[in-house]
Write a protein that holds these residues in place. Structure first.
Motif, PDB file in Angstrom:
ATOM      1  N   ALA A  36       0.815  -1.217   0.000  1.00 30.89           N
ATOM      2  CA  ALA A  36       0.000   0.000   0.000  1.00 30.89           C
ATOM      3  C   ALA A  36       0.850   1.269   0.000  1.00 30.89           C
ATOM      4  N   TYR A  37       2.104   1.181   0.452  1.00 33.10           N
ATOM      5  CA  TYR A  37       2.899   2.395   0.630  1.00 33.10           C
ATOM      6  C   TYR A  37       4.199   2.460  -0.158  1.00 33.10           C
ATOM      7  N   ARG A  38       4.820   1.349  -0.434  1.00 32.76           N
ATOM      8  CA  ARG A  38       6.164   1.387  -1.007  1.00 32.76           C
ATOM      9  C   ARG A  38       6.252   0.585  -2.293  1.00 32.76           C
ATOM     10  N   GLY A  39       7.195   0.997  -3.126  1.00 35.16           N
ATOM     11  CA  GLY A  39       7.484   0.269  -4.353  1.00 35.16           C
ATOM     12  C   GLY A  39       6.438   0.494  -5.435  1.00 35.16           C
ATOM     13  N   ALA A  51       5.885   6.120  -2.394  1.00 26.74           N
ATOM     14  CA  ALA A  51       7.026   5.734  -3.215  1.00 26.74           C
ATOM     15  C   ALA A  51       7.824   6.925  -3.739  1.00 26.74           C
ATOM     16  N   ASP A  52       7.212   8.094  -3.866  1.00 31.14           N
ATOM     17  CA  ASP A  52       7.939   9.258  -4.364  1.00 31.14           C
ATOM     18  C   ASP A  52       8.727   9.982  -3.276  1.00 31.14           C
ATOM     19  N   ILE A  53       8.440   9.670  -2.017  1.00 23.08           N
ATOM     20  CA  ILE A  53       9.152  10.362  -0.932  1.00 23.08           C
ATOM     21  C   ILE A  53       9.996   9.427  -0.066  1.00 23.08           C
ATOM     22  N   LEU A  54       9.712   8.112  -0.127  1.00 29.16           N
ATOM     23  CA  LEU A  54      10.449   7.154   0.695  1.00 29.16           C
ATOM     24  C   LEU A  54      10.711   5.869  -0.073  1.00 29.16           C
ATOM     25  N   ASP A  55      11.910   5.359   0.066  1.00 29.72           N
ATOM     26  CA  ASP A  55      12.257   4.025  -0.402  1.00 29.72           C
ATOM     27  C   ASP A  55      12.370   3.127   0.824  1.00 29.72           C
ATOM     28  N   GLY A  56      12.714   1.880   0.587  1.00 31.25           N
ATOM     29  CA  GLY A  56      12.916   0.963   1.704  1.00 31.25           C
ATOM     30  C   GLY A  56      11.603   0.463   2.259  1.00 31.25           C
ATOM     31  N   GLN A  57      11.668  -0.047   3.463  1.00 32.01           N
ATOM     32  CA  GLN A  57      10.492  -0.678   4.069  1.00 32.01           C
ATOM     33  C   GLN A  57       9.586   0.315   4.770  1.00 32.01           C
ATOM     34  N   ARG A  58       8.331  -0.054   4.898  1.00 30.96           N
ATOM     35  CA  ARG A  58       7.354   0.718   5.676  1.00 30.96           C
ATOM     36  C   ARG A  58       7.215   0.119   7.060  1.00 30.96           C
ATOM     37  N   THR A  59       7.333  -1.212   7.133  1.00 29.68           N
ATOM     38  CA  THR A  59       7.261  -1.917   8.409  1.00 29.68           C
ATOM     39  C   THR A  59       7.988  -3.234   8.263  1.00 29.68           C
ATOM     40  N   ASP A  60       8.014  -3.996   9.321  1.00 32.18           N
ATOM     41  CA  ASP A  60       8.636  -5.318   9.295  1.00 32.18           C
ATOM     42  C   ASP A  60       7.852  -6.247  10.221  1.00 32.18           C
ATOM     43  N   PRO A  61       8.136  -7.553  10.179  1.00 30.82           N
ATOM     44  CA  PRO A  61       7.367  -8.473  11.026  1.00 30.82           C
ATOM     45  C   PRO A  61       7.434  -8.125  12.514  1.00 30.82           C
ATOM     46  N   GLU A  62       8.579  -7.679  12.981  1.00 31.25           N
ATOM     47  CA  GLU A  62       8.710  -7.341  14.397  1.00 31.25           C
ATOM     48  C   GLU A  62       7.805  -6.161  14.764  1.00 31.25           C
ATOM     49  N   PHE A  86      10.841  13.404  11.272  1.00 30.89           N
ATOM     50  CA  PHE A  86      10.931  12.071  10.683  1.00 30.89           C
ATOM     51  C   PHE A  86      12.200  11.422  11.228  1.00 30.89           C
ATOM     52  N   PRO A  87      12.178  10.121  11.520  1.00 30.00           N
ATOM     53  CA  PRO A  87      13.365   9.473  12.087  1.00 30.00           C
ATOM     54  C   PRO A  87      14.439   9.170  11.027  1.00 30.00           C
ATOM     55  N   ARG A  95      14.255   1.380   9.627  1.00 28.93           N
ATOM     56  CA  ARG A  95      12.985   0.679   9.881  1.00 28.93           C
ATOM     57  C   ARG A  95      11.797   1.487   9.385  1.00 28.93           C
ATOM     58  N   PHE A  96      11.971   2.790   9.205  1.00 29.98           N
ATOM     59  CA  PHE A  96      10.878   3.665   8.776  1.00 29.98           C
ATOM     60  C   PHE A  96      11.002   4.073   7.318  1.00 29.98           C
ATOM     61  N   GLY A  97      12.007   3.563   6.630  1.00 27.61           N
ATOM     62  CA  GLY A  97      12.187   3.886   5.228  1.00 27.61           C
ATOM     63  C   GLY A  97      13.411   4.739   4.985  1.00 27.61           C
ATOM     64  N   LEU A  98      13.709   4.901   3.716  1.00 28.80           N
ATOM     65  CA  LEU A  98      14.853   5.685   3.275  1.00 28.80           C
ATOM     66  C   LEU A  98      14.331   6.939   2.583  1.00 28.80           C
ATOM     67  N   PRO A  99      14.409   8.084   3.253  1.00 25.65           N
ATOM     68  CA  PRO A  99      13.847   9.318   2.701  1.00 25.65           C
ATOM     69  C   PRO A  99      14.503   9.730   1.386  1.00 25.65           C
ATOM     70  N   ARG A 100      13.691  10.208   0.476  1.00 26.12           N
ATOM     71  CA  ARG A 100      14.159  10.718  -0.813  1.00 26.12           C
ATOM     72  C   ARG A 100      14.207  12.237  -0.819  1.00 26.12           C
ATOM     73  N   ARG A 101      13.868  12.857   0.320  1.00 22.70           N
ATOM     74  CA  ARG A 101      13.920  14.308   0.448  1.00 22.70           C
ATOM     75  C   ARG A 101      14.265  14.681   1.883  1.00 22.70           C
ATOM     76  N   GLU A 102      14.612  15.929   2.068  1.00 20.43           N
ATOM     77  CA  GLU A 102      15.134  16.401   3.351  1.00 20.43           C
ATOM     78  C   GLU A 102      14.085  16.963   4.299  1.00 20.43           C
ATOM     79  N   ASN A 103      12.924  17.324   3.843  1.00 18.53           N
ATOM     80  CA  ASN A 103      11.977  18.091   4.655  1.00 18.53           C
ATOM     81  C   ASN A 103      10.831  17.276   5.244  1.00 18.53           C
ATOM     82  N   LEU A 104      11.047  16.013   5.536  1.00 16.38           N
ATOM     83  CA  LEU A 104       9.960  15.181   6.033  1.00 16.38           C
ATOM     84  C   LEU A 104       9.760  15.363   7.537  1.00 16.38           C
TER      85      LEU A 104
END
Length: 183
Positions: free
Chosen positions: A32-35, A46-57, A158-159, A164-173
């Protein structure tokens, strides 16, 4: 003449998630959120974050936390959506909201948020629902405003650096707190 009745899909069913649901829930939330799969819906990050949105833990933690529940939405045995409800003092927090991308825009999200508000009001007696939304998500914030949520202007960073919260594609989150008064 064919006298068979057309198939009418049943109404969605709501239940609390279990540990057995974790793999399917992680896949739903990611889709729903990534890729690229998230681009089929309108809630993509997908336009503002890469990587994962969550994980099993992270999903398991929401399911097992004492003041939290992860609500699963199903229809005819298929997982359609989910949302996190957490008691935080005299308010409830609404998060981890995900609807299968191909079902977004059809009214299911409105049904879910209405049911979530009913659940927290009846189960916990809270009078406010809180959520945080990435502040640059104008279309999503407008959708919540149409559901009665108001922007507070209260921001949290933004962390950055925590994958664990994703890889930001911009600086102002940053996250903005949205609040709604409940019945």
């Amino acid at each position: 003449m064919d006298t068979a009745l057309p198939h009418v899909p049943s109404r969605p069913a709501f239940r609390d998630a279990t540990e057995a649901d974790v793999p399917e829930l992680v896949a739903l939330i990611e889709s729903a959120y990534r890729g690229d799969s998230s681009r089929a819906g309108w809630t993509t990050e997908a336009d503002i974050l890469d990587g994962q949105r969550t994980d099993p833990e992270g999903v398991l933690q929401v399911i097992t936390a004492e003041s939290s529940r992860l609500v699963v939405v199903e229809r005819d045995g298929s997982l359609l959506a989910c949302c996190q409800l957490e008691l935080r003092g005299d308010a409830a927090y609404f998060g981890m909201f995900a609807v299968r991308p191909e079902l977004q825009g059809g009214g299911l999200g409105r049904q879910i948020i209405t049911e979530a508000e009913r659940i927290v009001h009846e189960a916990w007696g809270v009078r406010e629902m809180h959520m945080t939304v990435i502040s640059v998500r104008d279309e999503l914030i407008a959708w919540y405003e149409r559901r009665g949520y108001r922007r507070t202007g209260k921001m949290t960073p933004f962390p950055y650096g925590d994958e664990r919260f994703g890889l930001p594609r911009r600086e102002n989150l940053q996250f903005e707190l949205l609040v709604k008064e409940l019945g």
